[in-house]
Design an enzyme around this catalytic site. Structure first.
Site, PDB file in Angstrom:
ATOM      1  CE  LYS A  59      -0.961 -35.850 -15.110  1.00  0.00           C
ATOM      2  NZ  LYS A  59       0.197 -36.512 -14.472  1.00  0.00           N
TER       3      LYS A  59
ATOM      4  CE1 TYR B 104      -6.451 -37.015 -49.120  1.00  0.00           C
ATOM      5  CE2 TYR B 104      -6.993 -37.188 -46.781  1.00  0.00           C
ATOM      6  CZ  TYR B 104      -6.818 -36.418 -47.919  1.00  0.00           C
ATOM      7  OH  TYR B 104      -7.012 -35.073 -47.859  1.00  0.00           O
TER       8      TYR B 104
HETATM    9  C1  LIG Z   1      -0.403 -37.508 -13.654  1.00  0.00           C
HETATM   10  C2  LIG Z   1      -0.033 -37.797 -12.263  1.00  0.00           C
HETATM   11  C3  LIG Z   1      -0.979 -38.321 -11.368  1.00  0.00           C
HETATM   12  C4  LIG Z   1      -2.330 -38.823 -11.806  1.00  0.00           C
HETATM   13  O1  LIG Z   1      -2.137 -40.038 -12.493  1.00  0.00           O
HETATM   14  P1  LIG Z   1      -3.350 -41.035 -12.832  1.00  0.00           P
HETATM   15  O2  LIG Z   1      -2.672 -42.309 -13.156  1.00  0.00           O
HETATM   16  O3  LIG Z   1      -4.052 -40.446 -14.016  1.00  0.00           O
HETATM   17  O4  LIG Z   1      -4.212 -41.111 -11.653  1.00  0.00           O
HETATM   18  C5  LIG Z   1      -0.616 -38.427 -10.037  1.00  0.00           C
HETATM   19  N1  LIG Z   1       0.615 -38.068  -9.622  1.00  0.00           N
HETATM   20  C6  LIG Z   1       1.563 -37.602 -10.457  1.00  0.00           C
HETATM   21  C7  LIG Z   1       2.908 -37.233  -9.920  1.00  0.00           C
HETATM   22  C8  LIG Z   1       1.285 -37.460 -11.819  1.00  0.00           C
HETATM   23  O5  LIG Z   1       2.231 -37.013 -12.643  1.00  0.00           O
END
Ligand SMILES: *Cc1c(COP(=O)(O)O)cnc(C)c1O
Length: 374
Positions: free
Chosen positions: A41, A268
C-alpha cells in the site's frame, strides 16, 4: 514523459537485491507454513508499488495487500499476478470492480456483509473477513460468533480468508505483551468456534511486521509484512532477531555553493546565523518532496562526498541548505544522500528526529521523486 530525465534534482534509488534479502530473512523466521502477503500500500511505502510488486512476483510471492481499490486496480492492470487483498473499506457503488479485476475485499464488519447480501451483484465477492480483537478500527468483534457465522453463510460472499490485526505487537512491555497474547488467543478461539460450527474460515492471518518479529512462532497461513520488507524497523534503536537491509536511498543534487560571513543568515525566517565564515551548499530537495520541514535546525545531517554536512536554517518547499565547511572538493552537481544505510541518515534516525515512525516518513516521500533501480 517523453524526455529521459534521470537523476535531475532529487530521486529515490531502489535496491531490489535488498528487498530479496529481507524477504528471505522474513521467510527464515516465520512458521514454515506461513506464506507472505506483501503489503505494498501507499506506493509500497514510497518505494514504487509496481516495481516492488514485479520483483516480488519474480520471487514467487503470489499475495499482495493494498489499502484502496485504486491501488489494487493499478496492480492488476500492471499484470501483477496472484491475490490482491484490499485491507480497507470499498464503497458499495464500486464493489463491481472487485470482480472485474479479480480482487479480494475485506469485509469490515457484519453490517457491511449484510448490505452486500442485499446487493444486486452478478458474481460472488471474493473476500477475507476481518475480526476485531482489540484494535477497534475495522472488523467484526471476535465475541459475536453468531453474527460472524451468519456472515460466512452469505451467498454473495466467496470467503477465502479470515484475519485480525495486532495493536501493540511492537512493544515488549509486560502489559502490552499480555494484551497481544490475549488478542491472538481471542482470534484463535474465535476461529475454532467458527470451525466447530462447520464453517470454512479460509486462510488465517494476524501478523504484520512486529507480529512477525516478536511472535514468529504463530501457526498462521499468512503473515503480512510491510515496513520490514523494505528493510527498516519503525523506530530507532530496536533490537530485532533478523538483519534487514534498507531498500531505499534518498538522494539530491548540490545546486550552488557559497561562502557566507559571520552574522549572515540562511533561509526563511533567518533562523540560522553564521558565527564564523561558513561554506554553505544548496540541495535541491524540500518538503514538497516529502522531506519533513520539521527537520529544520535540528542538527540533521546529510552525506556529501563521504562526509556529513548539517542542514542549516529552514527547509524550504523545494530546497534546503547545508554547512559544507568541512567537506572538501565539493562542487555544483555533486550528490547529497539524505536517507540511506549510514548511521546518521538511516530512515529510523531521520523519522525519530522528525517525531514520527519510518512508515510515515517513507510513504510521504512524494510523487515528485523519481524512482530509479540501483
Ligand atoms: C499496513 C498494514 C500491514 C503492514 O504493516 P507493517 O507494520 O508495515 O508491517 C499489515 N496489516 C494491515 C491490516 C495493515 O493495515
Amino acid at each position: 514523459m517523453e524526455e529521459d530525465i534521470k537523476k535531475d534534482r532529487a530521486w529515490i534509488e531502489i535496491n531490489l537485491d535488498n528487498l530479496e534479502y529481507n524477504i528471505n530473512q522474513i521467510r527464515s523466521i516465520v512458521n514454515k507454513k506461513s506464506e507472505i502477503i506483501a503489503v505494498v500500500k501507499a506506493d509500497a511505502y514510497g518505494h514504487g508499488m509496481l516495481e516492488i510488486s514485479k520483483k516480488l512476483n519474480d520471487m514467487k510471492i503470489e499475495n499482495f495487500a493494498v489499502a484502496t481499490l485504486s491501488e489494487a486496480i493499478k496492480l492488476r492492470k500492471a499484470n501483477i499476478h496472484g491475490e490482491i487483498i484490499i485491507l480497507g473499506y470499498t464503497n458499495f457503488d464500486d464493489l463491481k470492480y472487485i470482480n472485474k479485476y479479480d480482487l479480494t475485499q475485506t469485509i469490515v464488519d457484519y453490517d457491511y456483509a449484510k448490505k452486500i447480501a442485499n446487493m444486486d451483484l452478478k458474481e460472488k465477492i471474493k473476500c477475507h473477513i476481518k475480526i476485531n480483537t482489540g484494535m477497534n478500527r475495522i472488523g467484526e468483534s471476535y465475541e459475536n460468533i453468531n453474527k460472524l457465522a451468519e456472515v460466512y453463510k452469505i451467498e454473495k460472499l466467496d470467503v477465502k480468508g479470515t484475519f485480525s490485526h495486532l495493536c501493540v505487537s511492537d512493544s515488549l512491555d509486560k502489559d502490552d505483551k499480555e494484551f497481544t497474547k490475549q488478542q491472538i488467543n481471542n482470534f484463535m478461539t474465535c476461529i475454532n468456534k467458527l470451525k466447530a460450527l462447520g464453517i470454512n474460515v479460509g486462510k488465517i492471518h494476524i501478523q504484520a511486521s512486529y507480529g512477525i518479529l516478536n511472535y514468529p512462532e504463530l501457526e498462521c497461513d499468512f503473515v503480512r509484512p510491510g515496513i520490514i520488507m523494505y528493510g527498516v524497523t519503525s523506530e530507532l534503536g530496536e533490537n530485532i532477531n533478523i538483519e534487514l537491509k534498507p531498500v531505499l536511498t534518498l538522494k539530491a543534487r548540490i545546486t550552488a555553493i557559497k561562502q557566507i560571513k559571520p552574522n549572515e543568515t540562511v533561509s526563511y525566517g533567518r533562523t540560522f546565523i553564521a558565527n564564523k565564515p561558513t561554506k554553505i551548499a544548496t540541495v535541491s530537495i524540500g518538503y514538497a518532496d516529502g522531506y519533513p520541514r520539521n527537520l529544520s535546525n535540528k542538527g540533521v545531517k546529510v552525506l556529501v562526498n563521504k562526509g556529513y554536512a548539517e542542514i542549516i536554517g529552514r527547509i524550504c518547499m523545494d530546497q534546503l541548505v547545508i554547512d559544507v565547511s568541512n567537506i572538501e572538493n565539493i562542487k555544483q552537481g555533486d550528490i547529497a544522500i539524505l536517507i540511506g544505510e549510514e548511521k546518521e541518515i538511516t530512515a529510523q534516525k531521520i523519522a525519530n528526529t522528525s517525531g514520527t515512525i519510518t512508515n510515515e516518513l517513507l510513504c510521504r516521500l512524494g510523487s515528485r521523486l523519481e524512482k530509479i533501480e540501483q
